[in-house]
Design an enzyme around this catalytic site. Structure first.
Site, short mmCIF file in Angstrom:
data_model
loop_
_atom_site.label_atom_id
_atom_site.label_comp_id
_atom_site.label_asym_id
_atom_site.label_seq_id
_atom_site.Cartn_x
_atom_site.Cartn_y
_atom_site.Cartn_z
CG ASP A 97 -1.85 -1.21 1.22
OD1 ASP A 97 -2.20 -1.69 0.13
OD2 ASP A 97 -2.20 -1.69 2.32
CD GLU A 98 4.74 -0.42 -0.20
OE1 GLU A 98 3.92 -0.75 -1.10
OE2 GLU A 98 5.35 -1.25 0.49
N GLY A 99 1.56 2.93 -2.64
CA GLY A 99 1.18 3.79 -3.78
C GLY A 99 1.78 3.26 -5.08
CE LYS A 100 2.60 -2.69 -4.26
NZ LYS A 100 2.25 -2.29 -2.88
N GLY A 121 -4.48 -4.49 -3.79
CA GLY A 121 -5.47 -3.44 -4.02
C GLY A 121 -4.70 -2.19 -4.41
CG HIS A 122 -1.97 -2.22 -6.94
ND1 HIS A 122 -1.08 -2.81 -7.81
CD2 HIS A 122 -1.68 -2.75 -5.73
CE1 HIS A 122 -0.30 -3.64 -7.15
NE2 HIS A 122 -0.65 -3.63 -5.87
CB THR A 123 -6.02 3.32 -4.96
OG1 THR A 123 -6.36 2.34 -3.99
CG2 THR A 123 -7.18 4.28 -5.15
NE ARG A 135 5.88 -31.78 -6.28
CZ ARG A 135 6.76 -32.64 -5.78
NH1 ARG A 135 7.70 -33.13 -6.55
NH2 ARG A 135 6.70 -33.01 -4.53
CD GLN A 195 0.69 -9.12 -2.53
OE1 GLN A 195 1.31 -9.79 -3.31
NE2 GLN A 195 -0.55 -8.76 -2.75
CB THR A 255 -9.78 -6.49 3.69
OG1 THR A 255 -8.74 -5.66 4.21
CG2 THR A 255 -9.16 -7.71 3.03
CB ILE A 278 6.09 13.41 1.42
CG1 ILE A 278 7.01 13.89 2.54
CG2 ILE A 278 5.94 14.42 0.30
CD1 ILE A 278 8.46 13.82 2.24
CB VAL A 312 2.85 16.26 -3.10
CG1 VAL A 312 4.31 16.37 -2.69
CG2 VAL A 312 2.66 16.78 -4.53
N GLY A 313 0.30 13.72 -3.69
CA GLY A 313 -1.16 13.58 -3.77
C GLY A 313 -1.51 12.36 -4.59
P1 GDP Z 1 -0.59 0.17 -3.58
O1 GDP Z 1 -1.24 -1.07 -3.08
O2 GDP Z 1 0.87 0.22 -3.31
O3 GDP Z 1 -0.91 0.48 -5.03
O4 GDP Z 1 -1.23 1.38 -2.71
P2 GDP Z 1 -2.79 1.57 -2.37
O5 GDP Z 1 -3.48 2.02 -3.60
O6 GDP Z 1 -3.32 0.39 -1.66
O7 GDP Z 1 -2.70 2.71 -1.28
C1 GDP Z 1 -2.14 3.97 -1.56
C2 GDP Z 1 -3.24 5.04 -1.36
O8 GDP Z 1 -2.63 6.30 -1.28
C3 GDP Z 1 -4.21 5.13 -2.52
O9 GDP Z 1 -5.46 5.50 -2.03
C4 GDP Z 1 -3.62 6.23 -3.40
O10 GDP Z 1 -4.60 6.89 -4.17
C5 GDP Z 1 -3.06 7.14 -2.35
N1 GDP Z 1 -1.84 7.89 -2.75
C6 GDP Z 1 -0.81 7.49 -3.54
N2 GDP Z 1 0.15 8.43 -3.55
C7 GDP Z 1 -0.28 9.44 -2.76
C8 GDP Z 1 0.31 10.68 -2.33
O11 GDP Z 1 1.41 11.02 -2.67
N3 GDP Z 1 -0.44 11.44 -1.47
C9 GDP Z 1 -1.67 11.06 -1.04
N4 GDP Z 1 -2.32 11.87 -0.20
N5 GDP Z 1 -2.24 9.91 -1.41
C10 GDP Z 1 -1.55 9.10 -2.24
P1 IMO Z 2 -0.86 -4.31 -2.21
O1 IMO Z 2 -0.42 -4.88 -3.54
C1 IMO Z 2 -1.02 -4.70 2.11
C2 IMO Z 2 -1.11 -8.78 3.71
C3 IMO Z 2 -2.37 -9.23 4.42
C4 IMO Z 2 -1.78 -10.19 5.44
C5 IMO Z 2 -0.65 -10.85 4.65
C6 IMO Z 2 -1.02 -12.20 4.04
O2 IMO Z 2 -2.14 -3.57 -2.25
O3 IMO Z 2 0.26 -3.56 -1.57
P2 IMO Z 2 -2.52 -12.89 1.96
O4 IMO Z 2 -3.97 -12.66 1.68
O5 IMO Z 2 -1.61 -12.33 0.93
O6 IMO Z 2 -2.21 -14.33 2.28
O7 IMO Z 2 -2.25 -12.09 3.34
O8 IMO Z 2 -0.31 -9.95 3.62
N1 IMO Z 2 -1.30 -8.27 2.34
C7 IMO Z 2 -1.23 -6.97 2.01
N2 IMO Z 2 -1.07 -5.87 2.78
N3 IMO Z 2 -1.10 -4.58 0.78
C8 IMO Z 2 -1.23 -5.68 0.00
O9 IMO Z 2 -1.18 -5.62 -1.34
C9 IMO Z 2 -1.35 -6.94 0.61
N4 IMO Z 2 -1.53 -8.20 0.15
C10 IMO Z 2 -1.48 -9.00 1.22
O10 IMO Z 2 -3.04 -8.15 5.02
O11 IMO Z 2 -1.20 -9.47 6.49
MG MG Z 3 -2.79 -1.67 -1.82
#
Ligand code: GDP
Ligand code: IMO
Ligand code: MG
Length: 427
Positions: free
Chosen positions: A13-16, A40-42, A142, A223, A300, A331, A413-414
């Site tokens: 969830d770093e913002g990939k 879950g990539h937003t 397997r 992940q 989730t 940031i 930054v957003g």
């Molecule tokens: P991913 O799983 O690494 O793709 O990240 P997620 O989408 O799960 O979570 C990142 C969240 O932060 C999403 O809701 C993005 O829209 C949001 N986001 C990404 N970059 C930034 C940023 O620089 N600033 C802010 N405020 N939100 C961001």
């Molecule tokens: P993105 O791609 C954050 C976490 C789950 C749990 C552990 C194992 O959006 O960054 P799993 O269902 O994979 O067997 O769960 O990994 N987890 C994540 N946490 N972002 C994710 O994906 C995740 N995918 C799995 O919460 O702790």
């Molecule tokens: Mg995510």
């Protein structure tokens, strides 16, 4: 020609998704190589928010071929739900392809994941309950069903009969659960088979030919390093390798073809699910970060645990992935704090470590060693050049660069595609 990799450097969830979408406009192909719909990539484009689980985030660029690679575990029902939803939002999904070698995530995998979490009680992992672990376990044992099995219906029927009988014994005898009916499961796959068959390709050939022809190919990690099956906080990890090495394994590509390895690090830390988290803030600051950062799971909906930036975690990811670049996201969420502590070491007993220990009880014992940075008050979400950022913010970014020994290519930054400060162009 260029092979680009985007990987997470913390707990996901770093913002990939945002960065993949940004680079995606320059890509001929975007490839997922591991994980499944636990991701879950937003992505936010022109005010529209899209959450992608199985589809590569390159889908929003209609010119890129989107490949679900051999190392991914594919729940085809979720895949079609996702495609239907996106199409209803007006996005073209005709460019999605699925590797013949990818494993099928079967209905019993999801059910076993749920049963195992209940059975584990307090020792649960906190999985997304999407069946990821049980599917990879079958793959390595397997007894996995593969996408290519659908090409030969007789083979599929026969394999399913044998494997389902085995899985039903596990479900009934080990967990006292309800067995699956063979004919019902078969009928579900028979219904989606005509739709999936034309999407199946030899992804290894396709991806390598694209790279060899000088095309831009982006490999999208799901992940992150701390959830890696080998290097994460085992057993509180996912069941795949979300690293640059995972690209080679999960997409059938030589390490020689990976030119840029871009890590994504959030400016603070979050984690979903169970497992140790040294800089976690179980107080009003943690709550403030969760609220302002909207830190709720995209898959989730669970509240994400929040804490200060943990640099030993990020540095370990830089090393393991051999990152050429690091992008710092969110940031803007750190505006408004008097001081910003950054973890630079783990104190366990009398020793300070700058690496993450293997033993969970050691991580749990670790006391974070913080370096305090002065905060900034300004809203920085409209900044578009590095010079516009407050000095305190630049010092924070530059310390990450110095500590981790990797160049910072971008500061986000957003959430929007446009909300970036580019320090080193990637394309
Ligand atoms: P991913 O799983 O690494 O793709 O990240 P997620 O989408 O799960 O979570 C990142 C969240 O932060 C999403 O809701 C993005 O829209 C949001 N986001 C990404 N970059 C930034 C940023 O620089 N600033 C802010 N405020 N939100 C961001
Ligand atoms: P993105 O791609 C954050 C976490 C789950 C749990 C552990 C194992 O959006 O960054 P799993 O269902 O994979 O067997 O769960 O990994 N987890 C994540 N946490 N972002 C994710 O994906 C995740 N995918 C799995 O919460 O702790
Ligand atoms: Mg995510």
């Amino acid at each position: 020609m260029a092979g680009y990799v985007v990987v997470g450097s913390q707990w996901g969830d770093e913002g990939k998704g945002k960065i993949v979408d940004l680079l995606g406009t320059h890509m001929d192909m975007v490839v997922r190589f591991q994980g499944g719909n636990n991701a879950g990539h937003t992505v936010v484009v022109n005010g529209k928010t899209v959450i992608l689980h199985l589809l590569p985030s390159g889908i929003l660029n209609k010119d890129a071929l989107c490949v679900i690679g051999p190392g991914v575990v594919v729940n085809p029902f979720v895949l079609f739900e996702e495609i239907d939803k996106l199409q209803a939002q007006g996005f073209d999904c005709s460019n999605v392809r699925v590797s013949d070698r990818a494993h099928l995530l079967m209905p019993y995998h999801k059910y076993i994941d749920e049963l195992e979490e209940i059975d584990a009680g307090a020792g649960k992992i906190g999985t997304t309950k999407n069946g990821i672990g049980p599917c990879y376990a079958d793959k390595y044992n397997r007894i996995g069903m593969r996408v290519c099995d659908l090409k030969d219906w007789d083979v599929f029927k026969e394999k399913l009969k044998v494997i389902l009988a085995k899985k039903n014994r596990q479900i009934v005898n080990l967990y006292n659960g309800t067995p699956f009916d063979y004919e019902e499961v078969l009928a579900q796959f028979e219904a989606i088979r005509p739709r999936l068959l034309p999407m199946i390709i030899d992804a290894v050939d396709k991806v390598n030919k694209a790279l060899d022809a000088g095309k831009n190919v982006l490999f999208e990690g799901a992940q992150a390093n701390m959830l890696d099956i080998n290097y994460g906080t085992y057993p509180y990890v996912t069941s795949s390798s979300p690293t640059a090495a995972g690209v080679c394994e999960g997409a059938g590509v030589s390490p020689k073809k990976l030119d840029r390895i871009i890590g994504i690090a959030k400016a603070y830390s979050t984690r979903v699910g169970e497992g140790p988290f040294v800089t976690e803030l179980n107080d009003e600051i943690g709550e403030k970060l969760r609220k302002s950062g909207n830190e709720y799971g995209a898959t989730t909906g669970r509240p994400r645990r929040c804490g200060w930036l943990d640099l030993p975690v990020v540095k370990q990811a830089v090393t393991i992935n051999g990152m050429t670049d690091l992008a710092i996201t969110k940031i803007d969420i750190l505006s408004g704090y008097d001081t910003l502590p950054v973890c630079v070491g783990y104190k366990i007993g009398d020793t300070v470590y700058d690496t993450v220990p293997a033993l969970i009880s050691d991580i749990e014992k670790a006391v974070p060693v913080y370096k305090e940075f002065p905060g900034w008050k300004e809203d920085i979400s409209e900044c578009r050049t590095y010079e516009e950022l407050p000095k305190e913010c630049r010092d924070y970014v530059e310390f990450i660069q110095e500590y981790c020994g990797v160049r910072i290519c971008l500061v986000s930054v957003g959430p929007d595609r446009k909300s970036n400060i580019v320090l080193n162009p990637l394309i």
